[in-house]
Design a protein around this motif. Structure first.
Motif, PDB file in Angstrom:
ATOM      1  N   CYS A 188       0.837  -1.211   0.000  1.00 23.53           N
ATOM      2  CA  CYS A 188       0.000   0.000   0.000  1.00 23.53           C
ATOM      3  C   CYS A 188       0.866   1.253   0.000  1.00 23.53           C
ATOM      4  CB  CYS A 188      -0.922   0.014   1.211  1.00 23.53           C
ATOM      5  SG  CYS A 188      -2.242  -1.205   1.136  1.00 23.53           S
ATOM      6  N   ASP A 189       1.901   1.264   0.827  1.00 25.62           N
ATOM      7  CA  ASP A 189       2.791   2.428   0.898  1.00 25.62           C
ATOM      8  C   ASP A 189       3.545   2.627  -0.418  1.00 25.62           C
ATOM      9  OD1 ASP A 189       2.115   2.937   3.591  1.00 25.62           O
ATOM     10  OD2 ASP A 189       3.522   1.384   4.235  1.00 25.62           O
ATOM     11  N   GLU A 190       4.009   1.541  -1.008  1.00 23.27           N
ATOM     12  CA  GLU A 190       4.732   1.635  -2.277  1.00 23.27           C
ATOM     13  C   GLU A 190       3.823   2.176  -3.376  1.00 23.27           C
ATOM     14  OE1 GLU A 190       6.139  -2.345  -2.822  1.00 23.27           O
ATOM     15  OE2 GLU A 190       7.618  -2.171  -1.219  1.00 23.27           O
ATOM     16  N   MET A 191       2.575   1.721  -3.390  1.00 24.18           N
ATOM     17  CA  MET A 191       1.643   2.194  -4.402  1.00 24.18           C
ATOM     18  C   MET A 191       1.337   3.673  -4.211  1.00 24.18           C
ATOM     19  SD  MET A 191       0.301   1.482  -7.067  1.00 24.18           S
ATOM     20  CE  MET A 191      -0.882   0.622  -7.980  1.00 24.18           C
ATOM     21  N   ARG A 192       1.155   4.084  -2.966  1.00 23.23           N
ATOM     22  CA  ARG A 192       0.894   5.508  -2.705  1.00 23.23           C
ATOM     23  C   ARG A 192       2.059   6.364  -3.175  1.00 23.23           C
ATOM     24  NH1 ARG A 192      -2.265   4.159   2.284  1.00 23.23           N
ATOM     25  NH2 ARG A 192      -4.361   4.660   1.623  1.00 23.23           N
ATOM     26  N   LEU A 193       3.284   5.902  -2.923  1.00 25.76           N
ATOM     27  CA  LEU A 193       4.458   6.647  -3.377  1.00 25.76           C
ATOM     28  C   LEU A 193       4.497   6.742  -4.902  1.00 25.76           C
ATOM     29  CD1 LEU A 193       7.211   5.318  -0.961  1.00 25.76           C
ATOM     30  CD2 LEU A 193       6.211   7.620  -1.010  1.00 25.76           C
ATOM     31  N   ALA A 194       4.131   5.647  -5.570  1.00 34.02           N
ATOM     32  CA  ALA A 194       4.164   5.634  -7.028  1.00 34.02           C
ATOM     33  C   ALA A 194       3.093   6.545  -7.625  1.00 34.02           C
ATOM     34  CB  ALA A 194       3.976   4.202  -7.547  1.00 34.02           C
ATOM     35  N   LEU A 195       1.970   6.712  -6.931  1.00 36.54           N
ATOM     36  CA  LEU A 195       0.840   7.451  -7.493  1.00 36.54           C
ATOM     37  C   LEU A 195       0.602   8.831  -6.899  1.00 36.54           C
ATOM     38  CD1 LEU A 195      -1.859   4.662  -7.887  1.00 36.54           C
ATOM     39  CD2 LEU A 195      -0.426   5.686  -9.634  1.00 36.54           C
ATOM     40  N   ILE A 196       1.301   9.202  -5.844  1.00 36.33           N
ATOM     41  CA  ILE A 196       0.948  10.421  -5.113  1.00 36.33           C
ATOM     42  C   ILE A 196       0.953  11.674  -5.990  1.00 36.33           C
ATOM     43  CG2 ILE A 196       3.248  10.964  -4.210  1.00 36.33           C
ATOM     44  CD1 ILE A 196       1.735  11.620  -1.529  1.00 36.33           C
ATOM     45  N   ARG A 197       1.956  11.841  -6.826  1.00 33.52           N
ATOM     46  CA  ARG A 197       2.013  13.043  -7.673  1.00 33.52           C
ATOM     47  C   ARG A 197       0.909  13.036  -8.730  1.00 33.52           C
ATOM     48  NH1 ARG A 197       8.139  12.538  -7.576  1.00 33.52           N
ATOM     49  NH2 ARG A 197       8.709  13.977  -5.932  1.00 33.52           N
ATOM     50  N   ILE A 198       0.650  11.872  -9.298  1.00 27.20           N
ATOM     51  CA  ILE A 198      -0.391  11.757 -10.323  1.00 27.20           C
ATOM     52  C   ILE A 198      -1.757  12.075  -9.722  1.00 27.20           C
ATOM     53  CG2 ILE A 198      -1.577  10.132 -11.867  1.00 27.20           C
ATOM     54  CD1 ILE A 198       1.146   8.665 -12.119  1.00 27.20           C
ATOM     55  N   VAL A 199      -2.062  11.503  -8.569  1.00 23.65           N
ATOM     56  CA  VAL A 199      -3.359  11.720  -7.925  1.00 23.65           C
ATOM     57  C   VAL A 199      -3.486  13.160  -7.436  1.00 23.65           C
ATOM     58  CG1 VAL A 199      -4.852  11.037  -5.999  1.00 23.65           C
ATOM     59  CG2 VAL A 199      -3.656   9.290  -7.319  1.00 23.65           C
ATOM     60  N   ASP A 200      -2.429  13.706  -6.845  1.00 17.11           N
ATOM     61  CA  ASP A 200      -2.478  15.096  -6.376  1.00 17.11           C
ATOM     62  C   ASP A 200      -2.741  16.066  -7.527  1.00 17.11           C
ATOM     63  OD1 ASP A 200      -2.117  14.405  -3.746  1.00 17.11           O
ATOM     64  OD2 ASP A 200      -0.023  15.034  -3.642  1.00 17.11           O
ATOM     65  N   ARG A 201      -2.102  15.833  -8.669  1.00 18.20           N
ATOM     66  CA  ARG A 201      -2.295  16.685  -9.844  1.00 18.20           C
ATOM     67  C   ARG A 201      -3.754  16.607 -10.323  1.00 18.20           C
ATOM     68  NH1 ARG A 201       1.192  14.331 -13.417  1.00 18.20           N
ATOM     69  NH2 ARG A 201       2.853  14.906 -12.004  1.00 18.20           N
ATOM     70  N   ALA A 202      -4.293  15.402 -10.359  1.00 17.30           N
ATOM     71  CA  ALA A 202      -5.684  15.223 -10.793  1.00 17.30           C
ATOM     72  C   ALA A 202      -6.650  15.864  -9.797  1.00 17.30           C
ATOM     73  CB  ALA A 202      -5.991  13.736 -10.974  1.00 17.30           C
ATOM     74  N   LEU A 203      -6.350  15.770  -8.504  1.00 13.45           N
ATOM     75  CA  LEU A 203      -7.224  16.359  -7.487  1.00 13.45           C
ATOM     76  C   LEU A 203      -7.224  17.885  -7.540  1.00 13.45           C
ATOM     77  CD1 LEU A 203      -6.839  14.179  -4.286  1.00 13.45           C
ATOM     78  CD2 LEU A 203      -8.923  14.708  -5.542  1.00 13.45           C
ATOM     79  N   LYS A 204      -6.111  18.480  -7.920  1.00 16.88           N
ATOM     80  CA  LYS A 204      -6.079  19.938  -8.060  1.00 16.88           C
ATOM     81  C   LYS A 204      -7.046  20.393  -9.144  1.00 16.88           C
ATOM     82  CE  LYS A 204      -1.495  20.942  -6.304  1.00 16.88           C
ATOM     83  NZ  LYS A 204      -0.132  21.355  -6.603  1.00 16.88           N
ATOM     84  N   ALA A 205      -7.126  19.630 -10.212  1.00 14.96           N
ATOM     85  CA  ALA A 205      -8.004  19.990 -11.327  1.00 14.96           C
ATOM     86  C   ALA A 205      -9.453  19.576 -11.072  1.00 14.96           C
ATOM     87  CB  ALA A 205      -7.498  19.347 -12.623  1.00 14.96           C
TER      88      ALA A 205
END
Length: 176
Positions: free
Chosen positions: A42-59
């Motif tokens: 779970c932690d590894e997946m969050r690290l792999a996706l955090i920037r992608i998800v954060d960028r999508a959440l901003k929009a």
């Protein structure tokens, strides 16, 4: 701790053998994916996706994402047009971000569900280039659903009754 995470990530470079029944492979090194059964998956997946998800959440800030091991789900409540725009836009950003980072979007596992079929179909149409399709029933491993398999037809009446109790100003409001 960072040392434990480094060790977990280093384990991906270990040689492994694959066994199916009596057949055993030669040594192989994994080139993608997260180790099944890893305590840090779970932690590894969050690290792999955090920037992608954060960028999508901003929009698309109305979306509520849920990440569970290797499953990302997204939920939003609003008008049919609002739900379609928020979910489809969020998903487009996620799929594009994954592709740009060299990851794959699985066309056999990536699906859209919705309490209203017309919303699900509209979202899937916008995501067609990623191989995403609409399904009425879906297996959920970690999203907000309480059971492992729940048809949209079960959720729709619940959301409609909730809608009547909260009586929103927009009569077209449906959760997606």
């Amino acid at each position: 701790p960072l040392t434990l995470l480094r060790l977990s990530l280093a384990a991906y470079r270990f040689e492994r053998t694959l066994r199916i029944g009596q057949v055993v492979s030669t040594l192989a090194v994994a080139s993608r994916g997260i180790t099944a059964g890893s305590g840090l998956a779970c932690d590894e997946m969050r690290l792999a996706l955090i920037r992608i998800v954060d960028r999508a959440l901003k929009a698309y800030s109305q979306v509520t994402p849920t990440l569970f091991v290797d499953d990302l789900s997204a939920e939003v409540t609003g008008s049919k047009k609002g739900v379609t725009e928020q979910i489809a836009g969020f998903a487009e950003q996620i799929c594009t971000g994954l592709a740009c980072d060299g990851h794959e979007v699985s066309p056999s596992k990536t699906v859209v569900t919705a309490t209203a079929g017309c919303i699900g179909k509209d979202i899937a149409d916008r995501l067609r280039r990623f191989g995403v399709r609409y399904v009425e029933d879906s297996k959920s491993l970690g999203g907000a659903l309480a059971s492992a398999l729940r048809p949209a037809s079960v959720d729709a009446p619940r959301f409609r009754s909730l809608e009547l109790r909260s009586s929103p100003s927009d009569s077209n409001t449906l959760p997606g």
